[in-house]
Write a protein that holds these residues in place. Structure first.
Motif, PDB file in Angstrom:
ATOM      1  N   ALA A  48       0.831  -1.204   0.000  1.00 56.92           N
ATOM      2  CA  ALA A  48       0.000   0.000   0.000  1.00 56.92           C
ATOM      3  C   ALA A  48       0.868   1.257   0.000  1.00 56.92           C
ATOM      4  N   ASP A  49       1.937   1.259   0.799  1.00 57.59           N
ATOM      5  CA  ASP A  49       2.796   2.453   0.883  1.00 57.59           C
ATOM      6  C   ASP A  49       3.464   2.751  -0.456  1.00 57.59           C
ATOM      7  N   GLU A  50       3.830   1.714  -1.182  1.00 59.47           N
ATOM      8  CA  GLU A  50       4.473   1.908  -2.485  1.00 59.47           C
ATOM      9  C   GLU A  50       3.461   2.069  -3.610  1.00 59.47           C
ATOM     10  N   GLU A  51       2.162   2.147  -3.234  1.00 63.69           N
ATOM     11  CA  GLU A  51       1.072   2.358  -4.198  1.00 63.69           C
ATOM     12  C   GLU A  51       1.093   1.317  -5.317  1.00 63.69           C
ATOM     13  N   ARG A  52       1.260   0.072  -4.911  1.00 66.10           N
ATOM     14  CA  ARG A  52       1.310  -1.016  -5.885  1.00 66.10           C
ATOM     15  C   ARG A  52      -0.029  -1.754  -5.994  1.00 66.10           C
ATOM     16  N   THR A  78      -4.325  -1.972  -6.439  1.00 62.97           N
ATOM     17  CA  THR A  78      -5.470  -1.358  -7.100  1.00 62.97           C
ATOM     18  C   THR A  78      -6.706  -2.182  -6.777  1.00 62.97           C
TER      19      THR A  78
END
Length: 611
Positions: A270-274, A276
């Protein structure tokens, strides 16, 4: 016999024991997982899963030792003392739940049966993505996502209640911080076609609450297999390498059993926005759904004047007869009949020309008044027709002109019917106008051997149901055993079996009739036909009166000797006649009507506290 053990098929390794093999080996074809074997499961065109054919294991199932011929799936499950297909839950599997060894590991480890039907299904609109979650099992699991236009072959597992509860727990659907939600995928959005041609009306699936990983462009990335996936993920994140190691083996070993580390890895996604969204979140109900397969009807288009056979409610009062429940509007469209002849539209015309079941019509207040598609068919009728819930039937109005009168219903209650399967008469009763019935059927009808019964057959072209009144004779165990030994095979056999021809077991009670009586009942040469049988109330009334008139005479003689007045003698005779009439009514009503009584407690129940 072919070796169908999981070891012989290369399906014996579970990802829970070998994480880098995730999602595990999937079968090449549909099968019944049973006793660590994947038994071959062959589809039957146009029929629901219960009618598919299973190749028995060596030695047969528990209830059929030594049997080697394929049997219907429901019969196999019944023989193995397992939940039938209709009471199971169809669950789409996109990960290790399609691996037989993984299912055995989950079920057997918790003391739950691992007997599970697994059917290959062609699904449209679903892709297999990567969960944005690191599991303490030592791998990153699969999760479905919405993929319009994509079609792929997956597996649906049919789980019973205990199995579903176990899988729900393993996926954490009741845990506020669990990994998955169990969603309902509607069949009109996600087309799912079985090899039999059935289009599933819906199915369950487990969707990851944390979403799925994307491929860098925002689109969900597909799961390539665990070793390749971990290699790619580690190469893309330095922090992931620092925490879990640089190789898939190191990642799996570090994650296995370390819940805290897995939670850190999940947060990192989640922190690395990986991560969806999967696009399936909206199909999650507020509470997990519990609709079973029998109540999820196929979406296959039906011809005009064909109806899907729905199940009747468990608490419905059938009032002693097989019934069809319809809406007020459908009843009007059918002409407002009191009776319908129901036929199985799945069978070829040549095999069911006169194979039908006569049913009473009930206008059901719980069915929407304008619903013209719902037609609820009770269990005895479906057994008689070899019909599964959701399969198509045709109906035609029928008239029973020699049914019980309104006054007979008022005094003696509604008639009690027993649906029976017609068998060719035995040599001992050939050319005799009698029927042979077993002891239990006679008791259900409330009659004794030698009493008269009324048999209702198949309607003629005008819808008139032929009716015969004849004597019922108790069948001998020798005749019953001889016919049981001889019967088997489909409609072309001399003594066809309902199991082989219709996929039905256990069957309706048998009634043995001479061939002349077949024609008299409108059955022609139709094998495995069904008829309705009830006691002859006029015969039973005469029988009761014969006994009571003798007692009445004795009582009147006693009255005459005591009372000298003609007026009192006449009054006493009238009272005696009324008592006899009351006694006859009570005796016949209690013997000929099989009705349960529900006792309800009124008012508050007093509770006594013990000191």
């Amino acid at each position: 016999m072919e070796d169908r053990t999981l070891e012989a098929l290369g399906l014996a390794e579970a990802p829970r024991e070998h994480p880098l093999l995730y999602p595990g080996a999937w079968p090449a074809e549909s099968g019944l997982l049973h006793q660590r074997r994947l038994l071959r499961l062959r589809p039957v065109a146009g029929r629901r899963l219960a009618k598919w054919q299973v190749q028995p294991p060596p030695g047969g199932f528990r209830g059929t030792p030594g049997a080697e011929e394929p049997v219907p799936l429901n019969y196999a499950l019944m023989s193995a003392n397992q939940t039938l297909v209709g009471d199971r839950f169809p669950v789409l599997s996109v990960g290790s739940n399609a691996c037989p060894a993984q299912l055995c590991h989950k079920m057997e480890g918790a003391g739950v049966s691992a007997t599970i039907p697994m059917a290959k299904v062609r699904v449209s609109g679903i892709g297999i993505g990567v969960s944005a979650y690191v599991t303490p099992m030592g791998y990153v699991s699969s999760s479905p996502y919405r993929a319009p236009g994509r079609t792929m072959d997956l597996f649906v597992t049919w789980l019973d209640v205990a199995q579903l509860e176990l899988v729900d727990a393993s996926e954490g659907i009741f845990d506020p911080v669990g990994e998955y939600d169990r969603v309902v995928l509607p069949g009109d959005v996600f087309r799912a076609e079985l090899a039999s041609g059935e289009l599933l009306g819906g199915m369950y699936a487990y969707v990851n609450r944390y979403g799925v990983l994307h491929d860098g462009s925002g689109a969900p990335r597909d799961h390539p297999g665990e070793r390749q996936l971990l290699t790619d993920l580690l190469s893309e994140s330095r922090q992931l390498r620092d925490w879990f190691g640089t190789t898939p083996e190191e990642f799996s070993a570090a994650a296995r059993g370390d819940r805290h580390l897995c939670e850190k890895g999940t947060r990192l996604f989640a922190d690395e926005e990986r991560a969806t969204r999967s696009g399936l979140e909206k199909y999650a109900p507020e509470a997990p759904a519990s609709t079973v397969y029998d109540d999820i009807h196929p979406l296959n288009e039906l011809p005009d004047h064909h109806y899907p056979a729905c199940r009747t409610p468990n608490l419905f009062d059938q009032r002693g007869a097989g019934v069809v429940r319809v809406s007020a509007r459908l009843a009007r469209e059918l002409g407002g009949p009191d009776h319908l002849m129901v036929q199985n539209a799945q069978l070829p015309t040549a095999r069911h020309e006169r194979l039908g079941a006569l049913a009473n019509v009930v206008v059901a207040p719980d069915i929407a008044a304008d619903d013209v598609r719902t037609l609820q068919v009770d269990h005895s009728l479906r057994v008689g027709l070899g019909l599964e819930p959701g399969e198509a039937v045709t109906v035609a109005p029928a008239q029973v002109r020699h049914g019980s009168s309104r006054w007979a219903r008022f005094f003696f209650g509604p008639p009690n019917y027993v649906a029976c399967r017609v068998q060719d008469g035995d040599r001992a009763s050939a050319e005799h106008e009698v029927c042979l019935l077993d002891e239990m059927t006679l008791e259900l009808l409330g009659v004794a051997s030698g009493d008269s019964v009324v048999i209702e057959g198949f309607p003629d072209r005008e819808g008139i149901v032929p009716t015969l009144e004849l004597k019922a004779i108790r069948i001998s165990s020798e005749v019953q055993e001889r016919r049981t030994h001889l019967h088997g095979g489909d409609m072309t056999s001399r003594y066809p079996s309902s199991l082989d021809a219709l996929g039905t077991f256990p069957d309706l009670p048998w009634v043995f009739l001479d061939r002349r009586l077949w024609w008299g009942l409108g059955l022609g040469e139709q094998w495995l036909a069904t008829v309705r049988i009830r006691s002859s109330r006029s015969y039973q009334l005469k029988k009761e009166l014969r006994e009571m008139v003798f007692l009445l005479g004795l009582a009147f003689i006693g009255v005459v000797t005591v009372l000298q007045s003609l007026v009192w003698q006449a009054a006493s005779l009238g009272v005696l006649i009324l008592l006899v009439a009351f006694a006859v009514t009570v005796r016949m009503r209690s013997r000929l009507s099989q009705r349960a009584r529900l006792f309800r407690h009124r008012g508050r129940r007093r509770v006594t506290r013990r000191e």
